[in-house]
Design an enzyme around this catalytic site. Structure first.
Site, PDB file in Angstrom:
ATOM      1  CB  SER A  44      -1.049  -0.218   1.246  1.00 54.81           C
ATOM      2  OG  SER A  44      -1.823   0.992   1.247  1.00 54.81           O
ATOM      3  CG  ASP A  79      -6.682  -2.777  -4.012  1.00 57.07           C
ATOM      4  OD1 ASP A  79      -7.418  -2.002  -3.157  1.00 57.07           O
ATOM      5  OD2 ASP A  79      -5.470  -2.716  -3.825  1.00 57.07           O
ATOM      6  CG  HIS A 111      -5.397  -2.245  -0.021  1.00 53.03           C
ATOM      7  ND1 HIS A 111      -5.037  -1.692  -1.226  1.00 53.03           N
ATOM      8  CD2 HIS A 111      -4.870  -1.641   0.767  1.00 53.03           C
ATOM      9  CE1 HIS A 111      -4.133  -1.028  -1.011  1.00 53.03           C
ATOM     10  NE2 HIS A 111      -4.032  -0.666   0.185  1.00 53.03           N
TER      11      HIS A 111
END
Lengths: 396, 271
Positions: free
Chosen positions: B96, B218, B246
């Site tokens: 991320s 996602d 995610h």
């Protein structure tokens, strides 16, 4: 379980409760109830959830993921917090999100989820209960608002206290040519209140200086106005007279005229060079005497305590004169030093004398630091009163 | 400098003389995010895990709003850890927001790095003209509200627990419950810095071999964003995982591991 006695519920009611179908218990439970696959795809949802959100079962089952029913902000929280926690812990509780209803309105809810495992222990699905948290959320918002407001006003008060306090002590470290001068001021506790301690150092003429340090009774804005009055009155009075007792008498008069109803203690010293030597004349209005630290390490009080200021019409005050020899130090302090407390024990004059003796040979700044840290350490850092310390030292 | 390792709660495992592989967690959790992935690398690599300051068992006292006002502060931390451990030839795996943090670190000091793996990266979360990031500014405000609401249960009393206060071992059970919890003020600030960041201009400056792992669906970093990163990072490789969500490192660790190993294998063959 109670027997079907005469006082118990009627048989018919009890029987009906016991026979409620699991189907009905599920569909009309007082909470929303969903089952999802591990990827969040909704596979089963109860009637309560549908009636709360206005969604149709056909639109959700096997076609929507649970996170798609959340607001964008809630979806980020879901993906970054909820999903990881669920995967690592197998359950999550009391997660607050907003559901987007069929009408587009949002419904604040709390989620509890558990991962269901098959017989071999493999995670297969997630069961989630959904609680309507509309009122709880508005209450929480009130709490948050109140918390933020409290934090803001706390910050404003602290800033105000700090700004006000700064105006009561000289903005830059005081200087007297030919003398070493150092001072420290440490507000009590968190420093969120204006204290009543002040000090000042200023020239009154050629080779003539005033050093003063005082303590107005009490704390807060009202004490601060008296402190400001004291500081400026002393400056003004010192322009008209050089005699310390006269300066303090004029301050006394100003305090009485102001009807401040707050007394204060002040020590005022005139420092002058006479034929290359430093002479000091000290007067104390109810203030602890100055302490004289000689070059040989001996320690003795200097000054004779007169009356408090702001109480009597004719305070009794004394001028005490002395010569300061090379490497001699004169220390002024407020009662935050000697009256510093640990439990029931006072810091006291003896400890102050002892730390001063151990400071033999130190410059004024180191000496002031040593005194302040000894007092603060004695109180285990939790000082209850302001501490002001000022030292002047004749160089070798 | 050794306090860098304490500051970031750095843990080192795996093969002592192996190539270093640094795993970096994203917003919302801590190094636990990698617990299903790291075992697959233990026998060949030297594994370095850490918590960003403000997360997990990092030193929260080191949290400085100015230093961490942008991702550059976190990238500096990464480089400090790498230099403290004197690592070179580093494989950096960032999840991320950490994939961008890794990219910034690799731009700053490329000689330390062998390659970069970006899991669910996004250089900019907010839509802008023709760019689709997936979110609007008001969405991010909604996230901040959501954080406020969810951290109401956090209290001053929890802080020493999360910070690993050794004086209070009896709080172990609460520690489990506090998993992924953090100081609400830090969480808000990190959320703001993460989701309002715009590092699109930095993508072209990444000069090391890069793998982008993109999940099929996602909600945080959609496929179109993965494609953008792929086209922006010169010579990068894009792999679309079958995993959804995610956090493929948690939901599909095997697939994630396989993709990373395949990439590292092909790098070695080329090397």
């Amino acid at each position: 379980m109670a027997d079907d006695g005469e006082d118990g519920p009627p048989c018919a009611v009890l029987a009906e409760l016991l026979e409620e179908s699991p189907e009905d218990l599920y569909e009309h439970a007082p909470c929303g109830y969903l089952s999802t696959l591990l990827d969040g795809t909704i596979v089963k949802v109860n009637e309560t959830f549908l009636s709360w959100t206005g969604h149709r079962a056909d639109d959700l089952v096997r076609s929507r993921k649970f996170s798609q029913l959340l607001t964008a902000g809630g979806r980020i929280f879901y993906e970054t917090h909820y999903a990881p926690m669920l995967q690592m812990q197998g359950s999550v509780r009391e997660i607050a999100v907003d559901l987007v209803c069929a009408t587009g309105e949002t419904l604040p809810v709390l989620l509890n989820s558990v991962v269901r495992h098959d017989d071999s222990g493999r995670a297969v699905a997630v069961r989630t209960t959904v609680f309507d948290a509309t009122e709880r959320r508005s209450y929480e918002r009130e709490l948050l608002r109140a918390k933020r407001a409290a934090e803001d006003s706390e910050a404003r008060a602290a800033l105000l206290a700090e700004t006000l306090q700064r105006s009561l002590i000289p903005p830059t470290p005081p200087e007297i040519p030919g003398l070493g001068v150092a001072a420290a001021y440490r507000p009590a506790g968190l420093g969120d209140q204006v204290g009543g301690d002040f000090y000042d150092v200023f020239a009154t003429g050629r080779n003539d200086w005033a050093v003063t340090l005082g303590d107005v009774c009490g704390k807060g804005p009202e004490a601060a106005t008296v402190t400001a009055l004291a500081r400026y009155t002393i400056r003004a009075a010192a322009m008209g007279t050089r005699r310390p007792t006269r300066v303090l008498a004029m301050l006394n008069e100003a305090l009485l005229r102001q009807r401040a109803e707050r007394f204060c203690t002040v020590i005022y010293a005139r420092l002058q060079t006479v034929q290359g030597h430093w002479r000091v004349t000290v007067s104390s209005g109810g203030h602890p005497p100055a302490i004289r630290l000689a070059a040989d390490g001996s320690v003795a009080p200097l000054g004779r305590a007169g009356d408090l200021l702001g109480v009597h019409d004719q305070p009794i005050l004394y001028d005490v004169r002395a010569e300061l020899r090379p490497r001699e130090t004169l220390l002024f302090f407020t009662d935050g030093v000697t009256e510093g407390r640990r439990d029931r024990e006072f810091y006291g004059e003896d400890r102050l004398f002892a730390v001063l003796r151990s400071c033999r040979g130190l410059g004024p700044a180191e000496l002031v630091d040593a005194v302040v840290s000894d007092v603060v350490d004695f109180q285990r850092g939790a000082t209850r009163d302001d501490i002001a310390v000022l030292a002047v030292q004749v160089p070798a | 400098m050794a306090d860098v390792l304490i500051r970031n709660n750095v843990t080192v495992a795996g093969r002592v003389d192996g190539q270093p592989i640094v795993f970096s967690h994203g917003f919302g959790c801590d190094q636990n995010m990698w617990r299903f992935v790291t075992p697959a690398f233990e026998d060949r690599y030297r594994i370095v895990l850490f918590d960003h300051v403000g997360a997990g068992h990092s030193d929260w006292k080191a949290y400085d709003r100015t230093r961490y006002a942008s991702l550059a502060g976190y990238a500096t931390d990464v480089l400090e850890i790498i230099r403290e451990l004197d690592l070179s030839d580093v494989v950096f795996v960032g999840h991320s927001v950490s994939s961008m943090i890794g990219a910034l670190a690799a731009i700053e000091d490329p000689d330390r790095f062998a390659s970069l793996v970006m899991v669910g990266p996004s250089p900019c979360y907010i839509d802008d003209a023709n760019y689709v990031g997936g979110f609007s500014r008001s969405d991010i405000d909604g996230l901040l509200d959501s954080l406020d609401s969810n951290y109401l249960g956090w209290s001053q009393a929890m802080a020493p627990v999360i910070m690993g206060n050794a004086d209070r071992p009896h709080l172990g059970a609460e520690l489990t419950a506090s998993f992924c919890r953090t100081d609400p003020e830090i969480a808000r600030h990190f959320a703001r810095v993460t989701f309002l960041s715009d590092n699109r201009a930095d993508l072209g400056r990444v000069s090391i071999p890069t793998l982008i792992l993109q999940c099929m669906e996602d909600p945080i970093a959609p496929k179109v964003v993965g494609d953008y990163v792929h086209s922006g990072v010169p010579g990068s490789e894009l792999v679309v995982l079958e995993a959804t969500g995610h956090c493929p490192n948690l939901s599909a660790p095997d697939e994630t591991v396989a993709a990373i190993q395949h990439f590292l294998g092909s790098q070695a063959a080329r090397g």
